[in-house]
Design an enzyme around this catalytic site. Structure first.
Site, short mmCIF file in Angstrom:
data_model
loop_
_atom_site.label_atom_id
_atom_site.label_comp_id
_atom_site.label_asym_id
_atom_site.label_seq_id
_atom_site.Cartn_x
_atom_site.Cartn_y
_atom_site.Cartn_z
N ASP A 45 69.27 36.72 94.55
CA ASP A 45 70.14 36.97 93.40
C ASP A 45 69.37 37.80 92.38
O ASP A 45 68.20 37.53 92.07
CB ASP A 45 70.57 35.64 92.77
CG ASP A 45 71.59 35.83 91.67
OD1 ASP A 45 72.79 35.81 91.99
OD2 ASP A 45 71.18 35.98 90.50
N ILE A 46 70.01 38.85 91.84
CA ILE A 46 69.38 39.70 90.83
C ILE A 46 69.35 38.96 89.50
O ILE A 46 70.37 38.48 89.01
CB ILE A 46 70.15 41.03 90.67
CG1 ILE A 46 70.19 41.78 92.00
CG2 ILE A 46 69.50 41.90 89.60
CD1 ILE A 46 71.03 43.05 91.97
N ASN A 100 75.09 44.67 83.07
CA ASN A 100 76.49 45.10 82.97
C ASN A 100 76.97 45.11 81.52
O ASN A 100 77.62 46.06 81.08
CB ASN A 100 77.38 44.18 83.80
CG ASN A 100 77.46 44.61 85.25
OD1 ASN A 100 77.13 45.74 85.59
ND2 ASN A 100 77.87 43.71 86.11
N ASP A 150 76.00 49.12 88.91
CA ASP A 150 76.10 49.60 90.30
C ASP A 150 74.79 50.24 90.75
O ASP A 150 74.37 50.09 91.90
CB ASP A 150 77.24 50.61 90.43
CG ASP A 150 78.62 49.96 90.36
OD1 ASP A 150 78.67 48.71 90.40
OD2 ASP A 150 79.61 50.69 90.29
N GLU A 181 76.21 40.09 92.74
CA GLU A 181 74.79 40.47 92.74
C GLU A 181 73.98 39.63 93.74
O GLU A 181 72.75 39.58 93.67
CB GLU A 181 74.20 40.32 91.33
CG GLU A 181 74.10 38.90 90.82
CD GLU A 181 75.34 38.42 90.08
OE1 GLU A 181 75.20 37.55 89.21
OE2 GLU A 181 76.45 38.93 90.37
#
Length: 340
Positions: free
Chosen positions: A214-215, A222, A231, A257
């Site tokens: 997971d980022i 965002n 993106d 993500e």
């Protein structure tokens, strides 16, 4: 004659729309195909102008863009992609029937089988069943060519048509298994691959490990920089994982993500080593954006959970244990690997 013209036109549009959708990494769904069917028929000039403008400005056809085009220009008119492939297959069968009428001897069985294929098309088969019909037609043609050498040149002329149709079905399958933003495998591809590994584990106790990735603070990217920058972050992380994971291992975007990496034949310590390499590779680079790369996003980091198949596991329990370790990594300050 009018019906034949309609069939030929639909087949022609199919051959134009699918390659273009593949080029733009647009998933072949009924809604998306409806957009591009209308685009190539030029029956909706406002739609065509809108798409031409998006292409000219290098706008990415994200799910949001595709949905906006559908809601604005298509509404309830959504011809099914499978129905159009069915039409093309029916045109091919009609062409074969015409050739068979010229052959005479030894073709009764082939003619009968073609009739059966035509009947199956009327039952609205799904993509897998339709693919089987196309493959069966190809096999039938090869058999008739072998037993009718004196007319083989006539039948061989249809080989290109069959090969093109098979290629289109292959492209449909590839597009259906690919994430449009990152070009990684998508969730469906992962689930199919995971099912295969579960079967191998049941049959041979072949070890397999899973990474859940997971980022970190992705929502902040965002909210601060906008979805286009988000993106770019997703694409950067995907590329880093592609360059780190090799061989038979599978990398997929699971959703949002989140990513998964499935490592066949990898024991826990091997999987943890791969996870650390991914984490380090992603965190080393500072990501900059803009024409002169002056806007610095800082270091992108990820948190990773690792789990290895155990007796009694299935794909869901393995994923759940990897996900549990991912949450532990998040709770431990992020940018780390946790495993069980």
């Amino acid at each position: 004659m009018h019906n034949n013209q309609n069939l030929e036109q639909t087949s022609h549009i199919l051959r134009l729309a699918l390659p273009k959708m593949s080029e733009l990494a647009i998933p072949v769904t009924p809604e998306n195909y409806a957009i591009w069917f209308d685009y190539f028929t030029e029956s909706n000039l406002n739609l065509k102008r809108a798409i031409d403008g998006l292409i000219a400005n290098d706008v990415k056809f994200t799910p949001e863009v595709n949905l906006g085009l559908y809601n604005r220009f298509i509404e309830e008119r959504s011809p099914e992609i499978i129905e159009n492939v069915q039409i093309e297959t029916q045109i091919l069968i009609n062409s074969l029937v015409h050739k068979i009428q010229q052959l005479g001897e030894g073709t009764e069985s082939f003619s009968s089988n073609l009739s059966e294929f035509g009947a199956k098309l009327q039952t609205k088969p799904d993509a897998d069943e339709l693919n089987m019909i196309v493959l069966s037609i190809a096999a039938e043609v090869e058999q008739v060519i072998a037993s009718n050498r004196h007319m083989s040149s006539s039948l061989v002329s249809l080989s290109d048509e069959i090969a093109n149709l098979k290629s289109e079905m292959d492209n449909l399958s590839k597009v259906a298994m690919t994430d449009e933003l990152t070009s990684l495998n998508n969730r469906r591809a992962y689930e199919m691959f995971a099912a295969e590994q579960m079967t191998k584990f049941t049959d041979t106790q072949t070890v397999c490990s899973l990474l859940m990735i997971d980022i970190d603070h992705f929502k902040l990217f965002n909210d601060t920089f906008g979805h286009l920058i988000g993106d770019k972050v997703l694409a950067y992380v995907a590329l880093a994982m592609k360059h780190t994971v090799k061989g038979d291992d599978l990398v997929a975007r699971y959703g949002g993500e989140e990513f998964v990496v499935m490592l066949p034949n990898a024991k826990l310590h091997d999987a943890v080593n791969v996870a650390e390499k991914i984490r380090e590779r992603i965190s080393l680079k500072q990501l900059s954006i803009g024409k002169e790369k002056k806007q610095n996003l800082g270091h992108i980091t990820v948190s990773i959970g690792v789990a290895t198949l155990q007796t009694g596991d299935d794909a869901d329990t393995l994923l759940a244990r990897a996900d549990e370790q991912l949450y532990k990594a998040k709770a431990s300050g992020r940018n780390c690997v946790k495993f069980v």
